[in-house]
Design a protein around this motif. Structure first.
Motif, mmCIF file in Angstrom:
data_model
loop_
_atom_site.group_PDB
_atom_site.id
_atom_site.type_symbol
_atom_site.label_atom_id
_atom_site.label_comp_id
_atom_site.label_asym_id
_atom_site.label_seq_id
_atom_site.Cartn_x
_atom_site.Cartn_y
_atom_site.Cartn_z
ATOM 1 N N GLY A 32 0.857 -1.179 0.000
ATOM 2 C CA GLY A 32 0.000 0.000 0.000
ATOM 3 C C GLY A 32 0.889 1.223 0.000
ATOM 4 N N HIS A 119 -12.195 -11.005 -7.002
ATOM 5 C CA HIS A 119 -11.293 -10.063 -6.336
ATOM 6 C C HIS A 119 -9.841 -10.369 -6.684
ATOM 7 N N CYS A 136 -2.085 -3.839 -4.397
ATOM 8 C CA CYS A 136 -3.477 -4.247 -4.424
ATOM 9 C C CYS A 136 -3.586 -5.658 -3.855
ATOM 10 N N ARG A 138 -6.495 -8.534 -1.508
ATOM 11 C CA ARG A 138 -7.618 -8.826 -0.613
ATOM 12 C C ARG A 138 -7.521 -10.313 -0.268
ATOM 13 N N GLU A 148 -6.762 -6.035 3.574
ATOM 14 C CA GLU A 148 -7.016 -5.287 2.337
ATOM 15 C C GLU A 148 -5.841 -4.365 2.055
ATOM 16 N N THR A 150 -4.618 -1.423 -0.656
ATOM 17 C CA THR A 150 -4.906 -0.502 -1.752
ATOM 18 C C THR A 150 -3.669 0.365 -1.923
ATOM 19 N N HIS A 152 -3.341 3.228 -1.158
ATOM 20 C CA HIS A 152 -3.333 4.240 -0.098
ATOM 21 C C HIS A 152 -3.132 3.678 1.304
ATOM 22 N N CYS A 154 -3.059 -0.212 4.055
ATOM 23 C CA CYS A 154 -3.129 -1.649 4.298
ATOM 24 C C CYS A 154 -3.960 -1.809 5.565
#
Length: 177
Positions: A32, A119, A136, A138, A148, A150, A152, A154
């Motif tokens: 992330g 996902h 990225c 999941r 998760e 992303t 931006h 974790c």
């Protein structure tokens, strides 16, 4: 003042690598927006080594070893160096795109997808010989908690979100607890 890195925390895990273990600089993992410097490529989630990243720049390879669990803490798949050795009913796929890039170093990436939910389980890219970006994902930890990732943050379960942290691993694992 406008530099966003000025407010980032730098943490030390208190792990000291034995002398002579790291002949070259450790692997930097970006999970992330979090940076784990000088790791051994292992990501530990809730005390268990669940993800191992290996870089073979001389061959342009990024190798991922990953244990996958469900929300009931049952191990449902095992990816060993980009090949599934356990994958009940073919639920997961691994894609290693071969791109037309200017150098071998940044040519390698790994994409693991859950066909049941559609996902992305994990997407990792070799940014350099010493850096891998996991931007990225999941997946579930061995305790059945959702992790998760992303670009931006974790997030581990509902209780912990990491964003913008810089951690010195000193030759040890990246720890997500």
């Amino acid at each position: 003042m406008d530099d966003p890195t000025a407010f980032r925390r730098i943490e030390s895990l208190g792990y000291t690598a034995p002398v002579g273990v790291l002949p070259k600089p450790g692997l930097e993992l970006r999970i992330g927006s979090n940076i784990f410097r000088s790791t051994n490529g292992v990501v530990r989630i809730h005390g268990k080594e669940q993800l191992v990243i290996e870089v073979k720049p001389e061959h342009g390879l990024l190798l991922v070893t990953l244990d996958l669990y469900d929300e009931e803490s049952v191990r449902i798949a095992h990816l060993r160096r980009n090949v599934f050795t356990l994958n009940g009913s073919g639920r997961f796929t691994v894609d290693i795109p071969i791109g037309q890039r200017s150098s071998q170093v940044d040519a390698s990436s790994v994409l693991v997808t859950d066909l049941q939910s559609s996902h992305v389980v994990l997407e990792a890219r070799m940014a350099s010989e010493y850096r891998v970006d996991i931007f990225c994902g999941r997946l579930y930890s061995h305790k059945g908690m959702l992790v998760e990732i992303t670009p931006h943050y974790c997030r581990i379960g509902s209780g912990m979100t990491l964003f913008g942290n810089i951690v010195e691993a000193r030759g040890g694992p990246a720890i997500l607890d």
